[in-house]
Enzyme design. Structure first.
Site, short mmCIF file in Angstrom:
data_model
loop_
_atom_site.label_atom_id
_atom_site.label_comp_id
_atom_site.label_asym_id
_atom_site.label_seq_id
_atom_site.Cartn_x
_atom_site.Cartn_y
_atom_site.Cartn_z
N SER A 95 0.86 -1.20 0.00
CA SER A 95 0.00 0.00 0.00
C SER A 95 0.88 1.24 0.00
O SER A 95 2.06 1.17 0.36
CB SER A 95 -0.86 0.01 1.27
OG SER A 95 -1.36 1.30 1.55
N TYR A 101 -3.18 -0.08 10.06
CA TYR A 101 -3.03 -0.46 8.64
C TYR A 101 -1.63 -0.10 8.15
O TYR A 101 -0.96 -0.90 7.50
CB TYR A 101 -4.10 0.27 7.84
CG TYR A 101 -4.19 -0.08 6.38
CD1 TYR A 101 -3.62 0.76 5.41
CD2 TYR A 101 -4.88 -1.21 5.94
CE1 TYR A 101 -3.73 0.47 4.07
CE2 TYR A 101 -4.99 -1.50 4.60
CZ TYR A 101 -4.41 -0.66 3.67
OH TYR A 101 -4.52 -0.95 2.32
P1 NAP Z 1 -11.85 -5.19 -0.20
O1 NAP Z 1 -12.71 -4.75 -1.32
O2 NAP Z 1 -12.22 -4.85 1.19
O3 NAP Z 1 -11.63 -6.80 -0.31
C1 NAP Z 1 -10.86 -7.42 0.66
C2 NAP Z 1 -11.01 -8.92 0.47
O4 NAP Z 1 -10.27 -9.60 1.49
C3 NAP Z 1 -12.47 -9.36 0.62
O5 NAP Z 1 -12.76 -10.38 -0.33
C4 NAP Z 1 -12.50 -9.92 2.02
O6 NAP Z 1 -13.46 -10.92 2.21
C5 NAP Z 1 -11.13 -10.56 2.10
N1 NAP Z 1 -10.74 -10.84 3.48
C6 NAP Z 1 -10.69 -9.98 4.51
N2 NAP Z 1 -10.30 -10.62 5.63
C7 NAP Z 1 -10.10 -11.92 5.29
C8 NAP Z 1 -9.69 -13.09 6.00
N3 NAP Z 1 -9.41 -13.05 7.30
N4 NAP Z 1 -9.60 -14.26 5.33
C9 NAP Z 1 -9.90 -14.31 4.00
N5 NAP Z 1 -10.30 -13.25 3.27
C10 NAP Z 1 -10.39 -12.07 3.92
O7 NAP Z 1 -10.39 -4.63 -0.41
P2 NAP Z 1 -9.60 -4.20 -1.73
O8 NAP Z 1 -9.71 -2.72 -1.91
O9 NAP Z 1 -9.96 -5.12 -2.86
O10 NAP Z 1 -8.12 -4.49 -1.22
C11 NAP Z 1 -7.48 -5.73 -1.47
C12 NAP Z 1 -6.06 -5.58 -0.94
O11 NAP Z 1 -5.47 -4.41 -1.52
C13 NAP Z 1 -6.00 -5.36 0.57
O12 NAP Z 1 -4.84 -6.00 1.08
C14 NAP Z 1 -5.86 -3.84 0.70
O13 NAP Z 1 -5.22 -3.48 1.92
C15 NAP Z 1 -5.00 -3.55 -0.47
N6 NAP Z 1 -5.03 -2.17 -0.96
C16 NAP Z 1 -6.21 -1.59 -1.33
C17 NAP Z 1 -6.17 -0.28 -1.85
C18 NAP Z 1 -7.41 0.44 -2.28
O14 NAP Z 1 -7.31 1.66 -2.50
N7 NAP Z 1 -8.54 -0.22 -2.41
C19 NAP Z 1 -4.96 0.37 -2.00
C20 NAP Z 1 -3.79 -0.26 -1.57
C21 NAP Z 1 -3.84 -1.54 -1.07
P3 NAP Z 1 -14.83 -10.54 3.03
O15 NAP Z 1 -15.66 -9.74 2.12
O16 NAP Z 1 -15.41 -11.87 3.39
O17 NAP Z 1 -14.41 -9.74 4.25
C1 GCO Z 2 -6.99 5.07 3.42
C2 GCO Z 2 -7.10 4.17 2.23
C3 GCO Z 2 -5.72 3.72 1.81
C4 GCO Z 2 -5.84 2.81 0.62
C5 GCO Z 2 -4.51 2.31 0.18
C6 GCO Z 2 -3.61 3.39 -0.31
O1 GCO Z 2 -7.88 5.03 4.27
O2 GCO Z 2 -5.98 5.81 3.45
O3 GCO Z 2 -7.92 3.07 2.52
O4 GCO Z 2 -5.11 3.08 2.87
O5 GCO Z 2 -6.61 1.69 0.94
O6 GCO Z 2 -3.91 1.51 1.13
O7 GCO Z 2 -2.48 2.80 -0.91
#
Ligand code: NAP
Ligand code: GCO
Length: 268
Positions: A148, A161
């Site tokens: 992230s 986080y």
């Molecule tokens: P999301 O929409 O919240 O999806 C997260 C997924 O992880 C969901 O399918 C959730 O399942 C699953 N999960 C959570 N806890 C779990 C557990 N204990 N065991 C198995 N599955 C679990 O998040 P996203 O935005 O797609 O993010 C995916 C990854 O990218 C995460 O690691 C997040 O930190 C990272 N990320 C996101 C962003 C962003 O801007 N969106 C940016 C940087 C990094 P449930 O629905 O059952 O909870």
């Molecule tokens: C926040 C956001 C970010 C993104 C991502 C950025 O609350 O700042 O959720 O953390 O998820 O991780 O790279």
């Protein structure tokens, strides 16, 4: 004929993407399937696994879904054993499953802090530990940790986080260091701000119809002037999963639209 170093194909590879019923995990799995990989994913709830399988099918992908909480080491080891028996050895692991809790640090309970660390840092350790022995036996493996921008920066309310994602960056580098000699490459992808359910609260339209202040902030800080889409992560993930990245190890590839390079658009 492309040689192996320019081979982006994932044909014949089994890719496990954790937490990939939807969101970034789903987009990465879809891209990997498009490059020829066999897709395996997990989620905590059977209903979400079922929904995920249906969603993959709509994309023409026959995915293998498993119910598993990635923080539960016994359940993870059982899932990996089942995958190896039913699908094959995991060639590519994407540690994608993750949660966030946006709470001011001094108001956050230790329980909440620990839960974020458990899913976002302990789980990638648990799942990586479960797949590496077979990767060593097979003579190759790829691990991609979804880090992230908070692997590099802090901001209000995301202390747990940021601590987890900062730790995940260093876990990525340590796996690369410890297992590179077995032809296992471990890298991270650091998405910028991506439009998924996880960031939906930051993009909620305000009662007066205006954009959320944080939404406006991200737009002004991103040269592309937009949030990322989950599909923006597919190509970088395929690259890091393919033979073309065999000499890339311990790196975090930021896919952030340039946000980290840009001072931000000056207010008009
Ligand atoms: P999301 O929409 O919240 O999806 C997260 C997924 O992880 C969901 O399918 C959730 O399942 C699953 N999960 C959570 N806890 C779990 C557990 N204990 N065991 C198995 N599955 C679990 O998040 P996203 O935005 O797609 O993010 C995916 C990854 O990218 C995460 O690691 C997040 O930190 C990272 N990320 C996101 C962003 C962003 O801007 N969106 C940016 C940087 C990094 P449930 O629905 O059952 O909870
Ligand atoms: C926040 C956001 C970010 C993104 C991502 C950025 O609350 O700042 O959720 O953390 O998820 O991780 O790279």
């Amino acid at each position: 004929m492309m040689d192996s170093k320019t081979n982006f194909s994932l044909a014949g590879k089994v890719a496990l993407v954790t937490g990939a019923s939807y969101g970034i995990g789903f987009a990465i799995a879809k891209a990997m399937a498009g490059a020829g990989a066999t897709i395996v994913f997990n989620d905590i709830k059977q209903e979400l696994v079922d929904k995920g399988i249906a969603a993959y099918k709509e994309e023409g992908i026959t995915a293998h879904g498993y119910v598993c909480d990635v923080t539960d080491e016994e359940a993870v080891n059982g899932m990996i054993a089942k995958i190896e028996e039913e699908v094959g050895v995991v060639d590519v692991l994407v540690n994608n499953a993750g949660i966030i809790k946006r709470i001011p640090m001094i108001e956050m309970s230790a329980k909440d802090f620990r839960q974020v660390i458990d899913v976002d840092l302990n789980a990638p350790f648990i799942v990586s530990k479960a797949v590496i022995p077979s990767m060593i036996k097979k003579g190759h493996g790829k691990i991609i940790n979804i880090c992230s921008m908070m692997s590099e920066f802090g901001r209000e309310t995301v202390s747990a986080y940021a601590a987890a994602k900062g730790g995940l960056k260093m876990l990525t580098r340590n796996i690369a260091s410890e297992y590179g000699e077995f032809n296992i490459q471990c890298n991270g992808i650091g998405p910028g701000y991506i439009a998924t359910p996880q960031t939906a609260p930051l993009r909620e339209v305000q009662p007066d119809g205006s954009r959320h202040p944080f939404d406006q902030f991200i737009i002004s800080k991103t040269p592309a002037g937009r949030w990322g889409e989950a599909s923006d992560l597919g190509g970088p993930a395929v690259f890091l999963a393919s033979d073309a990245s065999d000499f890339v190890n311990g790196q975090i590839l930021y896919v952030d639209g340039g946000i980290q390079a840009y001072i931000g658009k000056q207010p008009s």
